[in-house]
Write a protein that holds these residues in place. Structure first.
Motif, PDB file in Angstrom:
ATOM      1  N   SER A 279       0.838  -1.256  -0.004  1.00 31.38           N
ATOM      2  CA  SER A 279       0.083   0.184   0.246  1.00 31.38           C
ATOM      3  C   SER A 279       0.694   1.190   0.049  1.00 31.38           C
ATOM      4  O   SER A 279       1.673   1.294   0.845  1.00 31.38           O
ATOM      5  CB  SER A 279      -0.851   0.044   1.388  1.00 31.38           C
ATOM      6  N   ASP A 280       0.650   2.281  -0.871  1.00 35.31           N
ATOM      7  CA  ASP A 280       1.630   3.348  -1.075  1.00 35.31           C
ATOM      8  C   ASP A 280       0.510   4.370  -1.688  1.00 35.31           C
ATOM      9  O   ASP A 280       0.142   4.586  -2.873  1.00 35.31           O
ATOM     10  CB  ASP A 280       2.491   2.899  -2.063  1.00 35.31           C
ATOM     11  N   GLY A 281       0.372   5.328  -0.618  1.00 35.64           N
ATOM     12  CA  GLY A 281      -0.614   6.417  -1.063  1.00 35.64           C
ATOM     13  C   GLY A 281      -2.108   5.895  -1.511  1.00 35.64           C
ATOM     14  O   GLY A 281      -2.603   5.196  -0.784  1.00 35.64           O
ATOM     15  N   SER A 282      -2.301   6.403  -2.742  1.00 39.30           N
ATOM     16  CA  SER A 282      -3.624   5.981  -3.330  1.00 39.30           C
ATOM     17  C   SER A 282      -3.426   4.639  -4.105  1.00 39.30           C
ATOM     18  O   SER A 282      -4.382   4.605  -4.965  1.00 39.30           O
ATOM     19  CB  SER A 282      -4.177   7.154  -4.164  1.00 39.30           C
ATOM     20  N   LEU A 283      -2.503   3.871  -3.754  1.00 42.34           N
ATOM     21  CA  LEU A 283      -2.350   2.660  -4.686  1.00 42.34           C
ATOM     22  C   LEU A 283      -2.274   1.568  -3.572  1.00 42.34           C
ATOM     23  O   LEU A 283      -1.149   1.427  -2.880  1.00 42.34           O
ATOM     24  CB  LEU A 283      -1.229   2.642  -5.788  1.00 42.34           C
ATOM     25  N   ILE A 284      -2.851   0.368  -4.014  1.00 48.26           N
ATOM     26  CA  ILE A 284      -2.620  -0.952  -3.364  1.00 48.26           C
ATOM     27  C   ILE A 284      -2.525  -1.996  -4.290  1.00 48.26           C
ATOM     28  O   ILE A 284      -3.327  -2.064  -5.369  1.00 48.26           O
ATOM     29  CB  ILE A 284      -4.071  -1.271  -2.195  1.00 48.26           C
ATOM     30  N   THR A 285      -1.315  -2.756  -4.420  1.00 45.96           N
ATOM     31  CA  THR A 285      -1.126  -3.878  -5.348  1.00 45.96           C
ATOM     32  C   THR A 285      -0.966  -5.306  -4.446  1.00 45.96           C
ATOM     33  O   THR A 285      -0.402  -5.049  -3.348  1.00 45.96           O
ATOM     34  CB  THR A 285      -0.124  -3.459  -6.290  1.00 45.96           C
ATOM     35  N   ALA A 286      -1.338  -6.174  -5.203  1.00 47.71           N
ATOM     36  CA  ALA A 286      -1.015  -7.394  -4.690  1.00 47.71           C
ATOM     37  C   ALA A 286      -0.578  -8.758  -5.564  1.00 47.71           C
ATOM     38  O   ALA A 286      -1.176  -8.424  -6.731  1.00 47.71           O
ATOM     39  CB  ALA A 286      -2.217  -8.013  -3.596  1.00 47.71           C
ATOM     40  N   ASN A 287       0.085  -9.476  -5.046  1.00 46.47           N
ATOM     41  CA  ASN A 287       0.063 -10.710  -6.227  1.00 46.47           C
ATOM     42  C   ASN A 287      -0.976 -11.610  -6.178  1.00 46.47           C
ATOM     43  O   ASN A 287      -1.862 -11.508  -5.174  1.00 46.47           O
ATOM     44  CB  ASN A 287       1.411 -11.339  -5.968  1.00 46.47           C
ATOM     45  N   GLY A 288      -1.341 -12.464  -7.012  1.00 42.32           N
ATOM     46  CA  GLY A 288      -2.269 -13.584  -6.928  1.00 42.32           C
ATOM     47  C   GLY A 288      -2.597 -14.378  -5.955  1.00 42.32           C
ATOM     48  O   GLY A 288      -3.719 -14.655  -5.685  1.00 42.32           O
ATOM     49  N   SER A 289      -1.515 -14.623  -4.858  1.00 44.32           N
ATOM     50  CA  SER A 289      -1.736 -15.127  -3.761  1.00 44.32           C
ATOM     51  C   SER A 289      -1.909 -14.560  -2.640  1.00 44.32           C
ATOM     52  O   SER A 289      -1.978 -15.046  -1.615  1.00 44.32           O
ATOM     53  CB  SER A 289      -0.486 -16.326  -3.600  1.00 44.32           C
ATOM     54  N   GLY A 290      -2.170 -13.298  -2.611  1.00 47.39           N
ATOM     55  CA  GLY A 290      -2.287 -12.203  -1.551  1.00 47.39           C
ATOM     56  C   GLY A 290      -3.473 -11.836  -1.111  1.00 47.39           C
ATOM     57  O   GLY A 290      -3.946 -10.413  -0.864  1.00 47.39           O
ATOM     58  N   ALA A 291      -4.518 -12.477  -1.675  1.00 48.26           N
ATOM     59  CA  ALA A 291      -5.940 -11.839  -1.542  1.00 48.26           C
ATOM     60  C   ALA A 291      -6.096 -11.688   0.118  1.00 48.26           C
ATOM     61  O   ALA A 291      -7.001 -10.266   0.230  1.00 48.26           O
ATOM     62  CB  ALA A 291      -7.048 -12.792  -1.869  1.00 48.26           C
ATOM     63  N   VAL A 292      -5.852 -12.089   0.845  1.00 47.65           N
ATOM     64  CA  VAL A 292      -6.153 -11.739   2.293  1.00 47.65           C
ATOM     65  C   VAL A 292      -5.457 -10.443   2.775  1.00 47.65           C
ATOM     66  O   VAL A 292      -5.812  -9.627   3.120  1.00 47.65           O
ATOM     67  CB  VAL A 292      -5.971 -12.956   3.279  1.00 47.65           C
TER      68      VAL A 292
END
Length: 193
Positions: free
Chosen positions: A148-161
């Motif tokens: 999570s950085d400012g107005s962006l959240i990114t995750a890899n495919g195994s990081g749904a939780v």
């Protein structure tokens, strides 16, 4: 009620946003989840769920207030036919509306330059660089489940939780000990004492 939009396409990975959408739709959160797609036709998820979008990008009015755009991955992100999606994402970034993308949706962001100025993650750095040849954000890439950085959240495919945890924290639906207990419940199956 505050709106959170979930962008869906045929073949969207329904489980990648399911933890967070269920939590956001609980009574008392102040949020409601709405779906948006390139058109109004029914979309079928990878798991076979059929969803008729609440909104279509063909006639979407950008004055509709919404607090976040969540973008699950899926099977159709490699297709180049969706310029309307790029416009919606650019609108979010220019208006400081948080964008949360997971799995191949992060690759789409990388392909269109949305990752270049934020800390981020994706399925892997080599995969991101290969699938998004215009990507210029390698020095901001973090090898993590969710970033999570400012107005962006990114995750890899195994990081749904982890992705869901970061969204719930950003929207202030759960914080502190409540957020930690929620995460422990879904990540390890019980709440640590």
């Amino acid at each position: 009620m505050k709106n959170v939009l979930v962008l869906i396409k045929d073949g969207f990975a329904d489980w990648e946003a399911s933890y967070v959408t269920a939590e956001l739709n609980k009574p008392g959160t102040g949020y409601q989840v709405k779906t948006i797609a390139t058109d109004q036709s029914q979309k079928t998820s990878m798991g076979g769920l059929n969803v008729v979008p609440d909104y279509s990008l063909q006639d979407f009015r950008y004055e509709l207030p919404f607090e976040m755009l969540i973008i699950p991955g899926g099977t159709e992100w490699k297709e180049e036919r969706n310029q309307q999606i790029e416009k919606l994402i650019a609108f979010c970034f220019s208006n400081e509306i948080p964008v949360a993308a997971i799995c191949d949706a992060t690759t789409y962001l990388g392909k269109h330059g949305f990752l270049d100025h934020h800390k981020h993650t994706a399925n892997s750095l080599p995969y991101l660089k290969e699938a998004a040849p215009n990507y210029q954000g390698e020095e901001r890439y973090i090898d993590a489940q969710s970033v999570s950085d400012g107005s962006l959240i990114t995750a890899n495919g195994s990081g749904a939780v982890e992705f869901s945890r970061d969204i719930l924290e950003k929207l202030k639906v759960l914080e502190g000990e409540d957020l930690r207990q929620w995460y422990d419940l879904f990540k390890v199956g019980f709440v640590k004492s």
